[in-house]
Write a protein that holds these residues in place. Structure first.
Motif, PDB file in Angstrom:
ATOM      1  N   GLN A 237       0.815  -1.211   0.000  1.00 46.06           N
ATOM      2  CA  GLN A 237       0.000   0.000   0.000  1.00 46.06           C
ATOM      3  C   GLN A 237       0.852   1.265   0.000  1.00 46.06           C
ATOM      4  N   GLU A 238       1.927   1.282   0.777  1.00 49.86           N
ATOM      5  CA  GLU A 238       2.755   2.484   0.890  1.00 49.86           C
ATOM      6  C   GLU A 238       3.577   2.753  -0.361  1.00 49.86           C
ATOM      7  N   GLN A 239       3.668   1.796  -1.251  1.00 49.00           N
ATOM      8  CA  GLN A 239       4.371   2.067  -2.503  1.00 49.00           C
ATOM      9  C   GLN A 239       3.543   2.955  -3.432  1.00 49.00           C
ATOM     10  N   GLY A 240       2.340   3.295  -3.000  1.00 46.52           N
ATOM     11  CA  GLY A 240       1.554   4.272  -3.733  1.00 46.52           C
ATOM     12  C   GLY A 240       2.210   5.639  -3.766  1.00 46.52           C
ATOM     13  N   SER A 241       3.028   5.960  -2.742  1.00 45.96           N
ATOM     14  CA  SER A 241       3.702   7.265  -2.694  1.00 45.96           C
ATOM     15  C   SER A 241       5.130   7.190  -3.199  1.00 45.96           C
ATOM     16  N   THR A 242       5.573   6.010  -3.616  1.00 50.21           N
ATOM     17  CA  THR A 242       6.933   5.876  -4.147  1.00 50.21           C
ATOM     18  C   THR A 242       6.889   5.291  -5.567  1.00 50.21           C
ATOM     19  N   ILE A 243       6.775   3.978  -5.681  1.00 48.52           N
ATOM     20  CA  ILE A 243       6.809   3.337  -6.995  1.00 48.52           C
ATOM     21  C   ILE A 243       5.644   3.780  -7.874  1.00 48.52           C
ATOM     22  N   LEU A 244       4.423   3.763  -7.330  1.00 45.79           N
ATOM     23  CA  LEU A 244       3.274   4.147  -8.146  1.00 45.79           C
ATOM     24  C   LEU A 244       3.262   5.653  -8.417  1.00 45.79           C
ATOM     25  N   ALA A 245       3.817   6.451  -7.497  1.00 45.19           N
ATOM     26  CA  ALA A 245       3.954   7.882  -7.765  1.00 45.19           C
ATOM     27  C   ALA A 245       4.913   8.112  -8.923  1.00 45.19           C
ATOM     28  N   ASN A 246       6.018   7.377  -8.931  1.00 45.76           N
ATOM     29  CA  ASN A 246       6.970   7.454 -10.039  1.00 45.76           C
ATOM     30  C   ASN A 246       6.347   6.916 -11.327  1.00 45.76           C
ATOM     31  N   TYR A 247       5.550   5.847 -11.202  1.00 52.29           N
ATOM     32  CA  TYR A 247       4.835   5.258 -12.341  1.00 52.29           C
ATOM     33  C   TYR A 247       3.875   6.292 -12.939  1.00 52.29           C
ATOM     34  N   ALA A 248       3.195   7.046 -12.079  1.00 57.03           N
ATOM     35  CA  ALA A 248       2.284   8.080 -12.557  1.00 57.03           C
ATOM     36  C   ALA A 248       3.029   9.176 -13.309  1.00 57.03           C
ATOM     37  N   ASP A 249       4.231   9.495 -12.846  1.00 60.81           N
ATOM     38  CA  ASP A 249       5.021  10.571 -13.436  1.00 60.81           C
ATOM     39  C   ASP A 249       5.700  10.161 -14.736  1.00 60.81           C
ATOM     40  N   LYS A 250       6.185   8.920 -14.785  1.00 61.96           N
ATOM     41  CA  LYS A 250       7.032   8.486 -15.899  1.00 61.96           C
ATOM     42  C   LYS A 250       6.343   7.554 -16.903  1.00 61.96           C
ATOM     43  N   ARG A 251       5.371   6.771 -16.441  1.00 62.08           N
ATOM     44  CA  ARG A 251       4.805   5.717 -17.306  1.00 62.08           C
ATOM     45  C   ARG A 251       3.352   5.952 -17.697  1.00 62.08           C
ATOM     46  N   THR A 252       2.741   7.004 -17.174  1.00 54.65           N
ATOM     47  CA  THR A 252       1.308   7.204 -17.374  1.00 54.65           C
ATOM     48  C   THR A 252       1.034   8.378 -18.312  1.00 54.65           C
ATOM     49  N   GLN A 253       0.020   8.214 -19.155  1.00 50.48           N
ATOM     50  CA  GLN A 253      -0.418   9.281 -20.053  1.00 50.48           C
ATOM     51  C   GLN A 253      -1.146  10.343 -19.229  1.00 50.48           C
TER      52      GLN A 253
ATOM     53  N   THR B 110       6.976  -1.909 -22.137  1.00 54.29           N
ATOM     54  CA  THR B 110       7.353  -0.880 -21.159  1.00 54.29           C
ATOM     55  C   THR B 110       7.813   0.422 -21.815  1.00 54.29           C
ATOM     56  N   ASP B 111       7.678   0.510 -23.139  1.00 54.47           N
ATOM     57  CA  ASP B 111       8.191   1.690 -23.837  1.00 54.47           C
ATOM     58  C   ASP B 111       7.134   2.762 -24.076  1.00 54.47           C
TER      59      ASP B 111
ATOM     60  N   PHE C 135      15.076  -2.198  -6.679  1.00 55.32           N
ATOM     61  CA  PHE C 135      15.019  -3.199  -7.740  1.00 55.32           C
ATOM     62  C   PHE C 135      14.019  -2.841  -8.836  1.00 55.32           C
ATOM     63  N   TYR C 136      13.288  -1.754  -8.639  1.00 55.84           N
ATOM     64  CA  TYR C 136      12.272  -1.402  -9.637  1.00 55.84           C
ATOM     65  C   TYR C 136      12.865  -0.599 -10.782  1.00 55.84           C
ATOM     66  N   SER C 137      12.441  -0.944 -11.983  1.00 59.18           N
ATOM     67  CA  SER C 137      12.706  -0.146 -13.178  1.00 59.18           C
ATOM     68  C   SER C 137      11.643  -0.529 -14.200  1.00 59.18           C
ATOM     69  N   PRO C 138      11.352   0.333 -15.152  1.00 57.44           N
ATOM     70  CA  PRO C 138      10.361  -0.024 -16.165  1.00 57.44           C
ATOM     71  C   PRO C 138      10.693  -1.326 -16.888  1.00 57.44           C
ATOM     72  N   ALA C 139      11.972  -1.620 -17.026  1.00 49.89           N
ATOM     73  CA  ALA C 139      12.378  -2.834 -17.743  1.00 49.89           C
ATOM     74  C   ALA C 139      11.978  -4.115 -17.015  1.00 49.89           C
ATOM     75  N   ASN C 140      11.961  -4.083 -15.683  1.00 49.52           N
ATOM     76  CA  ASN C 140      11.634  -5.306 -14.930  1.00 49.52           C
ATOM     77  C   ASN C 140      10.360  -5.169 -14.097  1.00 49.52           C
ATOM     78  N   GLU C 141       9.487  -4.248 -14.505  1.00 49.20           N
ATOM     79  CA  GLU C 141       8.314  -3.977 -13.667  1.00 49.20           C
ATOM     80  C   GLU C 141       7.375  -5.170 -13.570  1.00 49.20           C
ATOM     81  N   MET C 142       7.300  -6.011 -14.603  1.00 46.13           N
ATOM     82  CA  MET C 142       6.429  -7.187 -14.513  1.00 46.13           C
ATOM     83  C   MET C 142       6.897  -8.135 -13.418  1.00 46.13           C
ATOM     84  N   ALA C 143       8.194  -8.401 -13.373  1.00 43.35           N
ATOM     85  CA  ALA C 143       8.731  -9.276 -12.335  1.00 43.35           C
ATOM     86  C   ALA C 143       8.580  -8.639 -10.953  1.00 43.35           C
ATOM     87  N   TYR C 144       8.809  -7.344 -10.881  1.00 42.75           N
ATOM     88  CA  TYR C 144       8.718  -6.632  -9.600  1.00 42.75           C
ATOM     89  C   TYR C 144       7.314  -6.748  -9.013  1.00 42.75           C
TER      90      TYR C 144
END
Length: 496
Positions: free
Chosen positions: A308-324, A393-394, A457-466
């Motif tokens: 749940q707390e990764q909403g302010s870290t990984i998912l916040a970064n996901y919103a900034d970098k991977r989301t339209q 992931t591109d 360990f998170y990066s867009p390249a390995n996000e499925m495994a993460y």
């Protein structure tokens, strides 16, 4: 606190007046609303403030380092609850702890609102960490003081209280996130105003609505103990200052080494707490059994909050970098996604509160609710790996994937967070009432301390495994906990 004193406090407060609950719940509801407004407003933009370039108003830190610092900061916020709970139990009671904590939080946000350096950033973090440690666990403890142990409204009351938390958490990212593009410091200033409003609300209404709740010191220090304690604290602070002054210039105490230290403490401190409470002469045999029952619940909570707390870290970064972020002719602030979690809680908390009351004795037991929460948490991470599975992931993904992930984890949160708060007040040994509430928040501290290592360990390249590994682990733990639920329930000795 003795059962007599608990009952005295309960009896001194009106039993209805706020949606069928004690009037004191309204004071605590709005105090926590403003405290959470300030905290979640600051948190919604903090990770971006750290890794955005200086030319964009940020500090220009490395992105992965910023994610780890964000996790460590969250861990320290909850870890400091140990200090706040101890001070309330042994020195000045929960009511004064709430007030002092609010003061420190407000000044922390004021420091952030002043343009400065990385050093100023860390000064603000210290103030907010200490202030939240004083306020957050103790305001929840006072909520528990409003009800007797047999009052069936307790879970419902905590759910209403939890709605106050999330109403503040919903509004803050929208307001603060909207000004992020103009000035990070303006956003932090708005957070400071929010905490000031919470302090005013608490001071003006506590005497009338709370009565004696929060004024009792359950396990006060003797005069000799106070002298020893304050001497020890003074020497400890002095030693810490000397170590920092020596080790930082030598390059021994770095960001990475500090992150490792906090991760270690995140596991060590709750372990010590369980041992001390279990072995204390002030803990009865029944209370020891309840402590044993609390351990698997604590472990489950760590797993849940890790996701749940990764909403302010990984998912916040996901919103900034991977989301339209261009949507319906407008640009969405990535900080706005931080409002999704509290928004869904506001919508669905009344449904869950109604459901628990409607089911009554037929509702799932506390361990079963925890296992259901873990199942939802795991599914929320499995959902967010699907965009990479279908489209790679591109490319930027639809914001609806994030919306769905946040929605699913909220269902789990409503099964574990208000229920966990309520269960903690029920299972707490009398001599450790506020400190046991601190232990509940240590589950979040441990989770985020572990996240500080995991997010590397998170990066867009390995996000499925993460997402797949973490989500799958939560589902497996959910199944194990559900199978053990009858045994855990038996150890609770009548608490349901």
């Amino acid at each position: 606190m003795s059962n007599y004193n608990k009952q005295k406090i309960v009896d001194s407060v009106p039993q209805t007046g706020f949606f069928g609950h004690p009037k004191g719940l309204s004071t605590l509801f709005f105090t926590e609303f403003w405290e959470r407004f300030s905290y979640y407003g600051m948190r919604a933009i903090l990770v971006y403030y750290m890794y955005y370039e200086v030319s964009k108003g940020g500090l220009g830190l490395d992105e992965n380092l910023a994610l780890s610092i964000m996790s460590i900061y969250g861990s320290l916020v909850y870890m400091s609850g140990v200090i706040g709970g101890w001070l309330a139990d042994r020195i000045f009671g929960t009511s004064r702890a709430i007030f002092y904590g609010g003061i420190l939080i407000m000044f922390g946000h004021i420091v952030l609102a002043i343009p400065g350096s990385v050093a100023m950033f860390f000064v603000s973090m210290v103030l907010i960490v200490l202030g939240t440690g004083l306020l957050k666990p103790n305001v929840s403890t006072v909520v528990g003081d409003l009800y007797s142990e047999t009052d069936d409204r307790r879970d419902s009351g905590f759910t209403i209280f939890y709605m106050g938390i999330n109403l503040g958490g919903f509004l803050a990212p929208i307001i603060v996130g909207s000004v992020m593009g103009y000035s990070f410091h303006l956003g932090f200033g708005i957070a400071a105003v929010g905490m000031f409003a919470g302090l005013v609300m608490f001071v003006l209404t506590k005497k009338k609505n709370l009565g004696l709740a929060g004024t009792n010191v359950p396990n006060p220090l003797s005069k000799s103990e106070k002298k020893k304690t304050f001497t020890f604290i003074g020497l400890g602070v002095a030693l810490l200052a000397v170590l920092c002054a020596v080790l930082i210039p030598m390059g021994v105490l770095t960001f990475n080494s500090f992150i490792n230290i906090v991760t270690f403490l995140g596991v060590l401190i709750p372990t010590i707490y369980f041992v001390v409470m279990y072995r204390s002469s002030k803990t009865t045999a029944v209370e020891r059994s309840r402590i044993i029952a609390y351990i698997p619940l604590f472990i489950a909570a760590v797993m849940f909050w890790s996701i749940q707390e990764q909403g302010s870290t990984i998912l916040a970064n996901y919103a900034d970098k991977r989301t339209q972020l261009e949507f319906a002719g407008m640009t969405i602030s990535p900080a706005w996604f931080q409002s999704l979690n509290p928004l869904f809680i506001i919508v669905f908390a009344p449904v869950f509160a109604w459901l628990w009351v409607k089911l009554g004795k037929r509702q799932p037991t506390i361990p079963q609710k925890f296992s259901i929460a873990l199942l939802f948490a795991g599914l929320s991470f499995l959902v967010i790996l699907l965009p990479a599975y279908f489209g790679g992931t591109d490319s930027l993904v639809s914001p609806m994937w994030l919306v769905l992930s946040y929605l699913i984890v909220v269902f789990g949160e409503l099964c574990i967070s208000p229920v966990g708060l309520s269960a903690t007040t029920k299972l707490a040994p009398a001599a450790f009432s506020a400190q046991t509430m601190s232990l509940w928040f240590l589950a979040s501290a441990a989770a985020q301390a572990l996240n500080a290592q995991v997010v590397k360990f998170y990066s867009p390249a390995n996000e499925m495994a993460y997402f797949g590994v973490i989500g799958g682990a939560a589902i497996v733990l959910s199944i194990i906990l559900y199978a053990l639920s009858p045994r855990i329930q038996g150890l609770m000795k009548g608490i349901r």
